[in-house]
Design a protein around this motif. Structure first.
Motif, PDB file in Angstrom:
ATOM      1  N   PHE A 168       0.838  -1.201   0.000  1.00  0.00           N
ATOM      2  CA  PHE A 168       0.000   0.000   0.000  1.00  0.00           C
ATOM      3  C   PHE A 168       0.876   1.256   0.000  1.00  0.00           C
ATOM      4  CE2 PHE A 168      -2.252   3.291   2.507  1.00  0.00           C
ATOM      5  CZ  PHE A 168      -3.326   3.492   1.669  1.00  0.00           C
ATOM      6  N   ILE A 169       1.860   1.274   0.889  1.00  0.00           N
ATOM      7  CA  ILE A 169       2.721   2.466   1.003  1.00  0.00           C
ATOM      8  C   ILE A 169       3.474   2.708  -0.309  1.00  0.00           C
ATOM      9  CG2 ILE A 169       4.748   3.421   2.194  1.00  0.00           C
ATOM     10  CD1 ILE A 169       3.743   1.905   4.716  1.00  0.00           C
ATOM     11  N   ILE A 170       4.028   1.629  -0.864  1.00  0.00           N
ATOM     12  CA  ILE A 170       4.798   1.776  -2.112  1.00  0.00           C
ATOM     13  C   ILE A 170       3.904   2.336  -3.224  1.00  0.00           C
ATOM     14  CG2 ILE A 170       5.938   0.471  -3.967  1.00  0.00           C
ATOM     15  CD1 ILE A 170       7.139  -1.326  -1.808  1.00  0.00           C
ATOM     16  N   MET A 171       2.710   1.749  -3.356  1.00  0.00           N
ATOM     17  CA  MET A 171       1.800   2.186  -4.430  1.00  0.00           C
ATOM     18  C   MET A 171       1.437   3.663  -4.260  1.00  0.00           C
ATOM     19  SD  MET A 171       0.497   0.509  -6.994  1.00  0.00           S
ATOM     20  CE  MET A 171      -0.790   0.547  -8.215  1.00  0.00           C
ATOM     21  N   VAL A 172       1.120   4.050  -3.025  1.00  0.00           N
ATOM     22  CA  VAL A 172       0.725   5.448  -2.772  1.00  0.00           C
ATOM     23  C   VAL A 172       1.916   6.390  -3.008  1.00  0.00           C
ATOM     24  CG1 VAL A 172      -0.010   7.061  -0.961  1.00  0.00           C
ATOM     25  CG2 VAL A 172      -1.147   4.869  -1.200  1.00  0.00           C
ATOM     26  N   LEU A 173       3.079   5.991  -2.500  1.00  0.00           N
ATOM     27  CA  LEU A 173       4.270   6.835  -2.668  1.00  0.00           C
ATOM     28  C   LEU A 173       4.609   7.014  -4.146  1.00  0.00           C
ATOM     29  CD1 LEU A 173       6.945   5.971   0.037  1.00  0.00           C
ATOM     30  CD2 LEU A 173       5.835   8.157  -0.410  1.00  0.00           C
ATOM     31  N   PHE A 174       4.609   5.911  -4.881  1.00  0.00           N
ATOM     32  CA  PHE A 174       4.922   5.984  -6.321  1.00  0.00           C
ATOM     33  C   PHE A 174       3.914   6.883  -7.038  1.00  0.00           C
ATOM     34  CE2 PHE A 174       7.522   1.834  -7.095  1.00  0.00           C
ATOM     35  CZ  PHE A 174       8.465   2.288  -6.184  1.00  0.00           C
ATOM     36  N   GLY A 175       2.650   6.711  -6.660  1.00  0.00           N
ATOM     37  CA  GLY A 175       1.594   7.512  -7.293  1.00  0.00           C
ATOM     38  C   GLY A 175       1.735   8.983  -6.978  1.00  0.00           C
ATOM     39  N   LEU A 176       2.066   9.287  -5.739  1.00  0.00           N
ATOM     40  CA  LEU A 176       2.176  10.698  -5.341  1.00  0.00           C
ATOM     41  C   LEU A 176       3.446  11.339  -5.907  1.00  0.00           C
ATOM     42  CD1 LEU A 176       0.998  10.655  -1.599  1.00  0.00           C
ATOM     43  CD2 LEU A 176      -0.244  11.524  -3.586  1.00  0.00           C
ATOM     44  N   LEU A 177       4.561  10.594  -5.842  1.00  0.00           N
ATOM     45  CA  LEU A 177       5.834  11.191  -6.250  1.00  0.00           C
ATOM     46  C   LEU A 177       5.960  11.325  -7.765  1.00  0.00           C
ATOM     47  CD1 LEU A 177       8.326   9.500  -3.762  1.00  0.00           C
ATOM     48  CD2 LEU A 177       7.423  11.819  -3.685  1.00  0.00           C
ATOM     49  N   TRP A 178       5.714  10.215  -8.472  1.00  0.00           N
ATOM     50  CA  TRP A 178       5.946  10.255  -9.924  1.00  0.00           C
ATOM     51  C   TRP A 178       4.659  10.374 -10.743  1.00  0.00           C
ATOM     52  CZ3 TRP A 178       9.103   6.960  -6.889  1.00  0.00           C
ATOM     53  CH2 TRP A 178      10.455   7.332  -6.855  1.00  0.00           C
ATOM     54  N   GLY A 179       3.523  10.334 -10.060  1.00  0.00           N
ATOM     55  CA  GLY A 179       2.245  10.474 -10.761  1.00  0.00           C
ATOM     56  C   GLY A 179       1.855   9.217 -11.521  1.00  0.00           C
ATOM     57  N   THR A 180       0.786   9.361 -12.298  1.00  0.00           N
ATOM     58  CA  THR A 180       0.311   8.224 -13.102  1.00  0.00           C
ATOM     59  C   THR A 180       0.443   8.588 -14.580  1.00  0.00           C
ATOM     60  OG1 THR A 180      -1.939   9.048 -13.159  1.00  0.00           O
ATOM     61  CG2 THR A 180      -1.391   7.662 -11.301  1.00  0.00           C
ATOM     62  N   GLN A 181      -0.022   7.671 -15.426  1.00  0.00           N
ATOM     63  CA  GLN A 181       0.107   7.891 -16.872  1.00  0.00           C
ATOM     64  C   GLN A 181      -0.463   9.256 -17.297  1.00  0.00           C
ATOM     65  OE1 GLN A 181      -1.999   4.963 -19.144  1.00  0.00           O
ATOM     66  NE2 GLN A 181      -0.837   5.378 -20.993  1.00  0.00           N
ATOM     67  N   LYS A 182      -1.609   9.611 -16.708  1.00  0.00           N
ATOM     68  CA  LYS A 182      -2.277  10.837 -17.149  1.00  0.00           C
ATOM     69  C   LYS A 182      -1.963  12.033 -16.259  1.00  0.00           C
ATOM     70  CE  LYS A 182      -6.207   8.561 -19.287  1.00  0.00           C
ATOM     71  NZ  LYS A 182      -7.569   8.099 -19.043  1.00  0.00           N
ATOM     72  N   HIS A 183      -1.460  11.777 -15.047  1.00  0.00           N
ATOM     73  CA  HIS A 183      -1.289  12.894 -14.108  1.00  0.00           C
ATOM     74  C   HIS A 183       0.159  13.007 -13.641  1.00  0.00           C
ATOM     75  CE1 HIS A 183      -5.464  11.421 -13.705  1.00  0.00           C
ATOM     76  NE2 HIS A 183      -5.710  12.698 -13.836  1.00  0.00           N
ATOM     77  N   PRO A 184       0.669  14.249 -13.594  1.00  0.00           N
ATOM     78  CA  PRO A 184       2.030  14.429 -13.075  1.00  0.00           C
ATOM     79  C   PRO A 184       2.043  14.299 -11.554  1.00  0.00           C
ATOM     80  CG  PRO A 184       1.049  16.540 -13.639  1.00  0.00           C
ATOM     81  CD  PRO A 184       0.052  15.502 -14.020  1.00  0.00           C
ATOM     82  N   GLY A 185       3.165  13.849 -11.023  1.00  0.00           N
ATOM     83  CA  GLY A 185       3.288  13.711  -9.572  1.00  0.00           C
ATOM     84  C   GLY A 185       3.976  14.902  -8.952  1.00  0.00           C
ATOM     85  N   LEU A 186       4.414  14.735  -7.701  1.00  0.00           N
ATOM     86  CA  LEU A 186       5.071  15.841  -7.008  1.00  0.00           C
ATOM     87  C   LEU A 186       6.462  16.099  -7.560  1.00  0.00           C
ATOM     88  CD1 LEU A 186       4.007  14.925  -3.354  1.00  0.00           C
ATOM     89  CD2 LEU A 186       3.096  16.783  -4.749  1.00  0.00           C
ATOM     90  N   LEU A 187       7.149  15.033  -7.986  1.00  0.00           N
ATOM     91  CA  LEU A 187       8.498  15.210  -8.540  1.00  0.00           C
ATOM     92  C   LEU A 187       8.384  15.670  -9.983  1.00  0.00           C
ATOM     93  CD1 LEU A 187      10.355  12.060  -7.158  1.00  0.00           C
ATOM     94  CD2 LEU A 187      10.353  14.371  -6.246  1.00  0.00           C
TER      95      LEU A 187
END
Lengths: 231, 213
Positions: free
Chosen positions: A79-98
């Protein structure tokens, strides 16, 4: 007041939405859309509440060392890894924090979140649901006995639909002459789906609709209040 | 390098597929590990999905870009915050306010939607002239449709004891329901089997390369 005020809110909102359907003018006109927008936002928080609750429950199980507690660590870490990856690098359609994500995308071929989705989530969910094929087959072998007219109908229609909707159905009845096309398994399956199945589905939909309307009225009028909890 | 990373992903996918399928033998540590990964990854996925697809476009972006025009959005934001208070046992009662809002909205909308789409639309669709159909098969089909719908509704009428002519009609309704459940069952099996075929395609195609995926 802890119970009365929520009941008033439910009554007020529910009544306003029903009224806005019948009076599409100001001030009721856009109320339905506005409330739907708010509803989306609150349900978003509700989904997050669900995920955080899962996190909390797992954490409690681990801290209390309940049976199989080591496996719950895996769930937490995933769960933590998935959330962190999603927040930091974003998803295919959305940019993340980095901001500078391109080197990692070049290395993995896609964003880390999408990589986990493709190779972990997709495989796991598809296999988990396909596993049911075995259990459904096993259950039907044990339960499917033509003991009564009802179960015979259920069995027959299931077999006819399965055969009629696959190529084997065409293959089995392909030799039947053109004048008897209604005996072709695909046609029989179509007839079942178009008329017999639709008739039953309509009856279910009408009766379920009546049930939903009744339940909604009970909620709006405050007769049904179990959603407020026991306290 | 991307190719190697992708191959590693496929190998992980194959391992997880076998780990889940190993449950067919019996519950085992491999299945438990895969199950927990699935739970964690799914929860994480929906968490991120909710943030990017629900909260950012509907709340954060409008509020952060133009607060004066979207001041009203602070109400659902506050209610959403109250919803999260459910996690703190001492003040979990405050979550009743957002829940009551959600219940009110759901009840109001369901009442209208189901009344319109399920009750009125389905009833009016059933009120047709079966003899206006182009051929005999369609006429018989439409007659069956009307009879099936009415008898099905009669079966669901539980305020009267199912006996005599009423019971016989309800029995006909049960037959129609059974045929429908059979069809639904057939479709469910087909859907599951096609998922299984998809998994075999993945193992034999993407992973082993024996067949073209």
């Amino acid at each position: 007041m802890r119970r009365q005020f929520p009941l008033i809110i439910t009554f007020f909102i529910g009544t306003l939405i029903v009224i806005s359907e019948f009076i599409p003018h100001k001030p009721f006109g856009n109320l339905s859309d506005t409330f739907y927008g708010w509803f989306l936002i609150i349900s978003g928080f509700a989904i997050i509440l669900g995920q955080l609750n899962l996190f909390k429950v797992n954490l409690i199980k681990i801290s209390r060392k309940s049976p199989n507690w080591r496996y719950y660590i895996i769930a937490l870490v995933s769960f933590i890894i998935m959330v962190l990856f999603g927040l930091l690098w974003g998803t295919q359609k959305h940019p993340g924090l980095l901001t500078n994500t391109q080197p990692l995308i070049d290395f993995l071929g896609r964003k880390p979140f999408d990589y986990l989705f493709k190779y972990f989530f997709e495989n796991l969910s598809a296999t988990m649901f396909s596993l049911l094929a075995f259990f459904v087959a096993s259950a039907s072998y044990r339960a499917f006995r033509a003991r009564s007219p009802e179960s015979t109908l259920l069995l027959t229609s299931a077999v006819l639909v399965m055969l009629g909707r696959t190529t084997i159905g065409t293959w089995i009845t392909g030799w039947v002459p053109e004048s008897l096309t209604y005996l072709h398994l695909p046609n029989i399956a179509n007839f079942i789906m178009e008329y017999l199945n639709t008739a039953a589905q309509r009856a279910i939909m009408i009766c379920a609709g009546l049930g939903v309307v009744g339940s909604s009225l009970r909620i709006i009028l405050g007769i049904e209040r179990s959603y407020l909890g026991g306290k | 390098m991307t190719y190697i990373i992708e191959r590693i992903g496929i190998w992980i996918g194959a391992f997880l597929t076998f780990a889940i399928l190993s449950f067919l033998y019996k519950d085992n540590p491999f299945y438990k590990i895969a199950e927990q990964i699935f739970i964690g990854i799914s929860a994480g996925y929906w968490f991120i999905y909710t943030i990017y697809n629900i909260l950012i476009p509907n709340l954060f972006t409008p509020v952060l870009t133009d607060l004066s025009a979207n001041r009203l959005l602070l109400i659902p934001a506050f209610l959403g915050f109250l919803m999260l208070c459910r996690l703190i046992p001492k003040i979990d009662w405050v979550s009743r306010y957002p829940i009551s809002f959600v219940m009110g909205t759901t009840a109001g909308m369901s009442l209208i939607l189901f009344l319109r789409s399920d009750i009125i639309k389905q009833t009016s669709e059933t009120m047709m002239n079966p003899f206006s159909a182009p051929d005999l098969a369609a006429t018989i089909g439409q007659l069956i449709l009307i009879i099936g719908t009415i008898t099905g509704i009669i079966y669901f009428f539980f305020s009267k004891k199912h006996e005599g002519a009423f019971g016989t009609t309800a029995k006909v309704g049960i037959y129609f329901l059974m045929i429908s459940f059979g069809a639904a069952f057939g479709y469910t099996i087909m859907a599951r089997i096609s998922l299984l075929i998809g998994r075999l395609n993945f193992l034999l195609g993407n992973w082993l390369g024996i067949i073209k995926p």
